[in-house]
Design a protein around this motif. Sequence first.
Motif, PDB file in Angstrom:
ATOM      1  N   LYS A  29       0.822  -1.212   0.000  1.00  0.00           N
ATOM      2  CA  LYS A  29       0.000   0.000   0.000  1.00  0.00           C
ATOM      3  C   LYS A  29       0.857   1.263   0.000  1.00  0.00           C
ATOM      4  CE  LYS A  29      -3.901   2.196   2.226  1.00  0.00           C
ATOM      5  NZ  LYS A  29      -5.035   2.014   3.111  1.00  0.00           N
ATOM      6  N   HIS A  30       1.972   1.239   0.717  1.00  0.00           N
ATOM      7  CA  HIS A  30       2.725   2.469   0.928  1.00  0.00           C
ATOM      8  C   HIS A  30       4.073   2.532   0.219  1.00  0.00           C
ATOM      9  CE1 HIS A  30      -0.153   3.918   3.793  1.00  0.00           C
ATOM     10  NE2 HIS A  30      -0.076   2.776   4.450  1.00  0.00           N
ATOM     11  N   ALA A  31       4.546   1.443  -0.302  1.00  0.00           N
ATOM     12  CA  ALA A  31       5.901   1.461  -0.874  1.00  0.00           C
ATOM     13  C   ALA A  31       5.953   0.877  -2.276  1.00  0.00           C
ATOM     14  CB  ALA A  31       6.862   0.724   0.064  1.00  0.00           C
ATOM     15  N   ILE A  77      -5.464 -17.615  13.653  1.00  0.00           N
ATOM     16  CA  ILE A  77      -5.170 -16.212  13.937  1.00  0.00           C
ATOM     17  C   ILE A  77      -4.778 -15.487  12.654  1.00  0.00           C
ATOM     18  CG2 ILE A  77      -3.538 -14.670  15.102  1.00  0.00           C
ATOM     19  CD1 ILE A  77      -3.550 -16.745  17.430  1.00  0.00           C
ATOM     20  N   THR A  78      -3.981 -16.144  11.819  1.00  0.00           N
ATOM     21  CA  THR A  78      -3.560 -15.522  10.566  1.00  0.00           C
ATOM     22  C   THR A  78      -4.763 -15.102   9.728  1.00  0.00           C
ATOM     23  OG1 THR A  78      -1.480 -16.732  10.501  1.00  0.00           O
ATOM     24  CG2 THR A  78      -2.308 -15.921   8.403  1.00  0.00           C
ATOM     25  N   LEU A  79      -5.721 -15.989   9.570  1.00  0.00           N
ATOM     26  CA  LEU A  79      -6.906 -15.652   8.775  1.00  0.00           C
ATOM     27  C   LEU A  79      -7.745 -14.583   9.470  1.00  0.00           C
ATOM     28  CD1 LEU A  79      -8.395 -16.288   6.148  1.00  0.00           C
ATOM     29  CD2 LEU A  79      -9.727 -17.983   7.426  1.00  0.00           C
ATOM     30  N   ALA A  80      -7.872 -14.688  10.793  1.00  0.00           N
ATOM     31  CA  ALA A  80      -8.667 -13.714  11.542  1.00  0.00           C
ATOM     32  C   ALA A  80      -8.046 -12.320  11.497  1.00  0.00           C
ATOM     33  CB  ALA A  80      -8.828 -14.172  12.988  1.00  0.00           C
ATOM     34  N   VAL A  81      -6.741 -12.225  11.412  1.00  0.00           N
ATOM     35  CA  VAL A  81      -6.069 -10.929  11.294  1.00  0.00           C
ATOM     36  C   VAL A  81      -6.074 -10.452   9.841  1.00  0.00           C
ATOM     37  CG1 VAL A  81      -3.799  -9.796  11.457  1.00  0.00           C
ATOM     38  CG2 VAL A  81      -4.640 -11.187  13.353  1.00  0.00           C
ATOM     39  N   PHE A  82      -5.862 -11.387   8.915  1.00  0.00           N
ATOM     40  CA  PHE A  82      -5.731 -11.009   7.514  1.00  0.00           C
ATOM     41  C   PHE A  82      -7.018 -10.435   6.929  1.00  0.00           C
ATOM     42  CE2 PHE A  82      -6.107 -11.899   2.980  1.00  0.00           C
ATOM     43  CZ  PHE A  82      -5.018 -11.181   2.513  1.00  0.00           C
ATOM     44  N   ILE A  83      -8.158 -11.008   7.257  1.00  0.00           N
ATOM     45  CA  ILE A  83      -9.413 -10.555   6.651  1.00  0.00           C
ATOM     46  C   ILE A  83      -9.694  -9.080   6.964  1.00  0.00           C
ATOM     47  CG2 ILE A  83     -11.919 -10.868   6.606  1.00  0.00           C
ATOM     48  CD1 ILE A  83     -11.348 -13.908   6.891  1.00  0.00           C
ATOM     49  N   PRO A  84      -9.678  -8.663   8.237  1.00  0.00           N
ATOM     50  CA  PRO A  84      -9.891  -7.227   8.480  1.00  0.00           C
ATOM     51  C   PRO A  84      -8.786  -6.354   7.876  1.00  0.00           C
ATOM     52  CG  PRO A  84     -10.080  -8.464  10.521  1.00  0.00           C
ATOM     53  CD  PRO A  84      -9.633  -9.421   9.470  1.00  0.00           C
ATOM     54  N   PHE A  88     -10.236  -3.609   5.488  1.00  0.00           N
ATOM     55  CA  PHE A  88     -10.251  -2.247   6.035  1.00  0.00           C
ATOM     56  C   PHE A  88      -8.972  -1.460   5.764  1.00  0.00           C
ATOM     57  CE2 PHE A  88     -13.249  -4.573   8.825  1.00  0.00           C
ATOM     58  CZ  PHE A  88     -14.398  -3.898   8.439  1.00  0.00           C
ATOM     59  N   TYR A  89      -7.831  -2.127   5.756  1.00  0.00           N
ATOM     60  CA  TYR A  89      -6.578  -1.402   5.541  1.00  0.00           C
ATOM     61  C   TYR A  89      -6.178  -1.350   4.074  1.00  0.00           C
ATOM     62  CZ  TYR A  89      -1.784   0.154   6.131  1.00  0.00           C
ATOM     63  OH  TYR A  89      -0.613   0.861   6.038  1.00  0.00           O
ATOM     64  N   MET A  90      -6.320  -2.486   3.389  1.00  0.00           N
ATOM     65  CA  MET A  90      -5.909  -2.548   1.985  1.00  0.00           C
ATOM     66  C   MET A  90      -7.059  -2.271   1.018  1.00  0.00           C
ATOM     67  SD  MET A  90      -2.646  -3.125   1.991  1.00  0.00           S
ATOM     68  CE  MET A  90      -2.278  -3.677   0.338  1.00  0.00           C
ATOM     69  N   ASP A  91      -8.251  -2.006   1.546  1.00  0.00           N
ATOM     70  CA  ASP A  91      -9.423  -1.664   0.737  1.00  0.00           C
ATOM     71  C   ASP A  91      -9.777  -2.736  -0.297  1.00  0.00           C
ATOM     72  OD1 ASP A  91      -9.726   0.854   2.047  1.00  0.00           O
ATOM     73  OD2 ASP A  91      -8.116   1.653   0.785  1.00  0.00           O
ATOM     74  N   GLN A  92      -9.605  -3.981   0.093  1.00  0.00           N
ATOM     75  CA  GLN A  92      -9.987  -5.090  -0.763  1.00  0.00           C
ATOM     76  C   GLN A  92     -11.447  -5.442  -0.486  1.00  0.00           C
ATOM     77  OE1 GLN A  92      -7.677  -6.790  -3.022  1.00  0.00           O
ATOM     78  NE2 GLN A  92      -6.809  -4.781  -2.579  1.00  0.00           N
TER      79      GLN A  92
END
Length: 114
Positions: A29-31, A77-84, A88-92
């Motif tokens: 997103k930023h680089a 945990i990986t999936l639970a963190v990745f989805i939001p 929300f962060y990567m606008d997917q």
Amino acid sequence: MQFTPAFFTIPLLIASNVFMTFAWYGHLKHAQSKPWLLAALASWGVALFEYLLQVPANRMGFGSFSLSQLKIIQEVITLAVFIPFAVFYMDQPFKWDFLWAGLCLVGAVYFMFR
């Protein structure tokens, strides 16, 4: 009230996974316009904090959980963190495949903990 080492394992793994998700994907997103080497160096810097949480979490949890159980906890945990993060962060866009993947992990959790 006395806490077992397992009590600290999951919160530490959640925090470590947040760092790792940003280390792996935040640079997209930023680089994007930066050389990949700079993105890699920045990601390694972020990943250091991930390891400072993940290694103690696994060491504390290993007596209470088997190695296989620790791994499947990490995958959930990986999936639970990745989805939001993705939505929300990567606008997917949200995809129903996230739900189906989560249901598959429920089956994996069942088999690792039975």
